[in-house]
Design a protein around this motif. Structure first.
Motif, short mmCIF file in Angstrom:
data_model
loop_
_atom_site.label_atom_id
_atom_site.label_comp_id
_atom_site.label_asym_id
_atom_site.label_seq_id
_atom_site.Cartn_x
_atom_site.Cartn_y
_atom_site.Cartn_z
N GLN A 92 -2.01 -4.81 0.65
CA GLN A 92 -1.54 -4.92 -0.72
C GLN A 92 -2.71 -4.65 -1.65
OE1 GLN A 92 0.57 -8.57 -1.65
NE2 GLN A 92 2.47 -7.52 -1.14
N VAL A 93 -2.40 -4.17 -2.84
CA VAL A 93 -3.46 -3.81 -3.77
C VAL A 93 -3.04 -4.17 -5.19
CG1 VAL A 93 -2.57 -1.44 -3.98
CG2 VAL A 93 -4.97 -1.91 -4.52
N LEU A 138 -8.16 2.35 1.48
CA LEU A 138 -7.67 0.98 1.40
C LEU A 138 -7.06 0.52 2.73
CD1 LEU A 138 -6.07 1.21 -2.14
CD2 LEU A 138 -7.96 -0.30 -1.51
N ILE A 165 -12.56 -2.69 -5.62
CA ILE A 165 -12.33 -3.10 -4.24
C ILE A 165 -13.68 -3.25 -3.55
CG2 ILE A 165 -11.36 -2.44 -2.02
CD1 ILE A 165 -9.25 -3.20 -4.07
N LEU A 200 -5.65 1.51 -10.13
CA LEU A 200 -6.30 0.33 -9.56
C LEU A 200 -6.82 -0.57 -10.68
CD1 LEU A 200 -7.14 -0.88 -6.80
CD2 LEU A 200 -9.31 0.35 -7.05
N ARG A 203 -6.51 -3.42 3.55
CA ARG A 203 -5.83 -3.93 2.36
C ARG A 203 -4.38 -3.46 2.40
NH1 ARG A 203 -8.96 -5.96 -1.91
NH2 ARG A 203 -11.02 -6.47 -1.08
N LEU A 233 0.82 -1.21 0.00
CA LEU A 233 0.00 0.00 0.00
C LEU A 233 0.86 1.27 0.00
CD1 LEU A 233 -2.98 0.56 -0.12
CD2 LEU A 233 -3.05 0.64 2.37
#
Length: 407
Positions: free
Chosen positions: A173-174, A166, A41, A37, A171, A29
């Motif tokens: 990681q994305v 996020l 999400i 992105l 989250r 992140l």
């Protein structure tokens, strides 16, 4: 020769955005800033996660305090203190209240919060000096977002606010689109690198540095291929290499009608589809756009200003669309007041570089001082806008409105 509008449409129609399955990578992140992105999400959490207080004060039952006023306060027993991060242990019953702080979880039984300014506490008693509104200062579970819905859509740039969302959704990681790979080279026997001694008749290749910087600013990954001499064999080898290793190729020089301009013929020999070779614009008329099955090719003019202007006008939206940005590929066009007199011969859509200034709340465009030759790189420094004079427009007077592309 295509109009600028038709050239842009041709280019953007040829762009196939990166694939959100094949072209995805997962990043931490804290390294996701300005990445795009790749997939929507969806969170399993409600926001807020539970009912909580929006104010420092007292959690109460509205039924107990709806008649409270300064001259006739309601007195309640304080049975618990609830700081943020603490899970309440007591259910609020008639005649009771809990001291509560901003962000703290609401206790069972309470349905409203009295701000502390409207109270007076003495030991374990609180005097309620004003009636609240029902549910006042209570942020209810799921008020901001309900679990299972789309939290963030694909195709957006991740800035501080999205990264905060996020993080709140846990989250760490994305999934983002990989960076587009852009191969860059310059063509011309006269070109030398900045560190080389300059001989009579030679020109320092500034284009590679300008284009590489612009590509990185747009989030691309740069593959620098150097200076290629005016030799069809060498050009064919380097373009063939770029086809296998890049999504976009930017070459500068070699696309005019001179004896040593070999780019177009080399592209044809490699099987490229050449969509156009010239655009009705100044600077930037000699512009080749070609495609291979998995590659977009821009043969840019060799003049340094013309190379940058065509990149700002055409390559920038191309990279944004290719990179997976869902919308907003086009440049930012504004109508502003011109401080300077602007001239054109009217035969081409003309781009004049300069600066936008905000004066008394109104944007004003000032043309760069000095010669506006497309070979004059010097006065391009600190440019932040291009004024655009359409075909047929030969003059813009000071204080007249003009369309600009903000850079």
């Amino acid at each position: 020769m295509l109009s600028v509008r038709d050239a842009e449409a041709t280019i953007l129609n040829a762009v196939q955005p990166l694939d959100n399955q094949r072209d995805i990578e997962f990043v931490d992140l804290l390294t996701a800033q300005n990445r795009i992105l790749a997939t929507p999400i969806i969170s399993s959490l409600d926001f807020p996660h539970w009912d909580n207080s929006a104010m420092d004060g007292f959690a109460v039952r509205y039924a107990d305090v709806q008649q409270a006023r300064t001259d006739k306060p309601i007195i309640l027993e304080v049975v618990e203190e609830i700081p943020a991060g603490y899970q309440p242990q007591v259910t609020i019953k008639p005649g009771q209240a809990a001291r509560i702080f901003t962000g703290a979880m609401m206790p069972a039984g309470a349905d409203s919060v009295i701000m502390q300014e409207n109270t007076h506490q003495q030991e374990n008693r609180v005097f309620i000096l004003a009636a609240p509104q029902p549910q006042e200062f209570v942020r209810h579970k799921g008020d901001f977002y309900q679990a299972g819905k789309e939290l963030l859509p694909a195709g957006i740039i991740l800035t501080a606010s999205e990264i905060a969302v996020l993080a709140a959704a846990q989250r760490d990681q994305v999934g983002v689109f990989r960076r587009p790979r852009v191969a860059i080279f310059s063509s011309g026997d006269e070109l030398v690198m900045p560190e080389e001694p300059l001989q009579p008749g030679q020109i320092v290749d500034s284009n590679q540095y300008a284009l590489a910087t612009l590509v990185r600013e747009l989030g691309g990954e740069v593959l620098l291929l150097g200076i290629i001499k005016d030799d069809p064999t060498a050009l064919k080898e380097i373009i063939d290499y770029a086809i296998a290793n890049a999504d976009i190729v930017l070459s500068s020089g070699g696309v005019s009608v001179g004896k040593y301009d070999y780019i177009d013929s080399t592209l044809e020999s490699l099987g490229a589809k050449i969509h156009f070779r010239a655009v009705q614009m100044r600077p930037g008329k000699p512009l080749t756009f070609a495609t291979f099955p998995n590659l977009l090719y821009f043969g840019l003019p060799g003049n340094p200003v013309a190379a940058l202007v065509t990149c700002w006008r055409f390559v920038q939206p191309t990279m944004k669309k290719l990179a997976g940005l869902a919308k907003g590929w086009e440049g930012k066009f504004l109508k502003v007041r011109s401080h300077s007199q602007l001239n054109s011969n009217g035969k081409m859509e003309t781009y004049i570089w300069g600066k936008l200034h905000l004066i008394n709340g109104v944007y004003e465009f000032r043309k760069a001082e000095g010669n506006d030759s497309s070979g004059n790189l010097i006065n391009l420094a600190q440019t932040n806008a291009l004024a655009i004079l359409p075909v047929g427009k030969t003059l813009v007077y000071p204080r007249e409105e003009v369309l600009v592309l903000q850079l």
